[in-house]
Design a protein around this motif. Sequence first.
Motif: not given
Length: 89
Positions: A44-48, A54-55, A60-61, A66-67
Amino acid sequence: MIEYAYIFAFGCFALAMLMNLWKVVIGTEITDRILALDTMFINSIALVVLFGVFLSSEIFFEASLIMAMLGFISTVAYARFLLRGNIIE
């Protein structure tokens, strides 16, 4: 052309998360489930992070940091609970 790379990467990480979820559901031992949950945190961290790239957004970093902290602390707390029966001594 780059959009296809993002779609492929999102798909790979989503597939990895589904496989980890499957391991959480049918895991034979509790340690297998803990490792699968920890790997789900990593995916999930890799997806974020991938979504942030992408954006082209920096927020998001920070969210991924935090995640990562929450994932590490929850994994350590759950492992300690399994070993000792309590978290706080």
